[in-house]
Scaffold this active site. Structure first.
Site, PDB file in Angstrom:
ATOM      1  N   LEU A  53       0.833  -1.211   0.000  1.00 46.27           N
ATOM      2  CA  LEU A  53       0.000   0.000   0.000  1.00 46.27           C
ATOM      3  C   LEU A  53       0.862   1.253   0.000  1.00 46.27           C
ATOM      4  O   LEU A  53       2.000   1.258   0.459  1.00 46.27           O
ATOM      5  CB  LEU A  53      -0.975  -0.004   1.183  1.00 46.27           C
ATOM      6  CG  LEU A  53      -0.456   0.083   2.604  1.00 46.27           C
ATOM      7  CD1 LEU A  53      -0.187   1.522   3.024  1.00 46.27           C
ATOM      8  CD2 LEU A  53      -1.467  -0.533   3.555  1.00 46.27           C
ATOM      9  N   CYS A  54       0.275   2.311  -0.554  1.00 47.54           N
ATOM     10  CA  CYS A  54       0.923   3.625  -0.602  1.00 47.54           C
ATOM     11  C   CYS A  54      -0.159   4.674  -0.352  1.00 47.54           C
ATOM     12  O   CYS A  54      -1.250   4.346   0.119  1.00 47.54           O
ATOM     13  CB  CYS A  54       1.603   3.830  -1.959  1.00 47.54           C
ATOM     14  SG  CYS A  54       0.451   3.784  -3.353  1.00 47.54           S
ATOM     15  N   ALA A  55       0.107   5.911  -0.682  1.00 49.01           N
ATOM     16  CA  ALA A  55      -0.864   6.969  -0.399  1.00 49.01           C
ATOM     17  C   ALA A  55      -2.101   6.865  -1.283  1.00 49.01           C
ATOM     18  O   ALA A  55      -3.226   6.974  -0.802  1.00 49.01           O
ATOM     19  CB  ALA A  55      -0.207   8.343  -0.570  1.00 49.01           C
TER      20      ALA A  55
END
Length: 379
Positions: A73-75
């Site tokens: 996951l990232c932003a």
């Protein structure tokens, strides 16, 4: 064709509820990860910033499990899909990317039925990424919404499934950590929207100062507006059918609301003291307290799957806070007021007051990050 599977915020929430194992590779910057992350009782984490993985994932392969699902996951979802592809190429086949990243996590609402009798049904909406709680009380063909988030379609759809129309909306106070959907929901549906006049909103609404009780549907469903200042001067709790107390940010499962966001900490703490000792003390132990926020889902969710507890249990757990002298109470609250305040809280309050306008992108930007209204714990 991508070999990385998509996973949604809802699917991750389902795994938290079912206590299923998950390995999360968070590729945001370390400061963002430390400030705010996805937490589950059976989840494990590895945080390696995206810029360290652009040229390959060899440095982390030995730290990734072969026998668990891996969620990258990232932003916002783009970087995680890229890193996920490299992990698949490195020989892993149970790799997922969180669709729209932490942005989606911040906006997901998890609905759970918490109470039902012959007169009413009550649902809690857990905004897992923010620690915010909102509610729907349904009675026959009408529904009341308490402390709605800006995702108004969720409540409209939930009411529709119950065969009900939303006719009444209440905000327990002027929120500082998230943007309320109350005014928008009322305008779209022609429903009545209630808020304390003392909170300073400039749009049209029904002032709670003029309503000790809100009754509807001719079934004696009474919502008693208990004025409980402390978190803000106009904080209100709603007492439903002598069984449920929607406590806003006044009482949490693990503490009390913070009274320092108006820079009048001693004055507002005095209000909070009189609320707890003069008003809440008169409410029976077997009343279910349903707060507006929580700090830690894993710690505070009960065995029925919602955030809430009997008032008697909260009193017992926070016995010290409920039995202090006034001076000790004020000192204790003042000391706790040095903790970090909600980011952008002044802008959010201005939008909730109607003084400022913001488009969806700006609202999203202002809300990103954890809730910080529930930090005044009393263990």
């Amino acid at each position: 064709m991508s070999n990385v599977k998509d996973i949604t915020a809802k699917e991750i929430m389902d795994r938290i509820v079912k206590k299923e194992e998950l390995f999360i590779l968070d590729v945001r910057n370390e400061s963002d990860f430390q400030d705010w992350k996805i937490e589950g009782e059976t989840f494990s984490h590895l945080n390696v910033p995206y810029f360290e993985l652009i040229d390959g994932v060899d440095s982390i392969v030995d730290h990734l499990p072969k026998d668990k699902d891996i969620v990258v996951l990232c932003a916002k979802g783009g970087s995680s899909a890229f890193v996920g592809e490299m992990i698949v190429e490195a020989g892993f086949d149970r790799v997922y990317s969180l669709v729209d990243g932490m942005k989606a996590w911040s906006e997901h609402l998890h609905q759970v039925r918490i109470y039902e009798d012959e007169k009413i049904k009550v649902d809690q909406f857990i905004r897992i990424g923010k620690g915010c709680l909102s509610y729907m009380v349904t009675s026959n063909d009408q529904a009341l919404i308490v402390d709605p988030s800006r995702f108004t379609d969720v409540y409209v759809e939930a009411a529709r499934k119950e065969g009900a129309t939303i006719t009444h909306i209440v905000d327990s106070h002027l929120h500082a950590d998230h943007i309320s959907g109350g005014h928008e929901l009322a305008e779209n549906l022609g429903a009545k929207y209630f808020l304390m006049k003392s909170e300073g909103a400039i749009f049209e609404f029904e002032a709670l100062e003029n309503h000790d009780r809100i009754e509807f549907n001719n079934i004696k469903l009474e919502v008693l507006a208990v004025k409980t200042p402390g978190h803000t001067p106009g904080s209100v709790s709603f007492f439903v059918n002598d069984k449920l107390l929607f406590s806003g940010d006044t009482i949490f499962v693990s503490g009390l609301g913070r009274p320092d966001l108006g820079n009048k900490v001693r004055e507002w703490a005095d209000d909070l003291y009189h609320t707890i000792y003069d008003k809440v003390s008169a409410i029976a132990d077997d009343v279910i307290v349903l707060p507006g926020h929580y700090a830690d889902y894993v710690e505070e969710v009960n065995d029925k799957g919602y955030i809430g507890d009997l008032l008697g249990n909260i009193r017992e757990r926070n016995e010290k806070m409920f039995s202090m002298t006034k001076d000790t109470f004020l000192d204790h609250v003042e000391q706790s007021a040095s903790s970090v305040k909600p980011p952008n809280f002044e802008d959010i309050i201005a939008i909730n007051r109607g003084v400022e306008q913001a488009d969806a992108e700006r609202k999203q930007e202002l809300e990103i990050g954890p809730n910080r209204c529930a930090v005044h714990h009393t263990h």
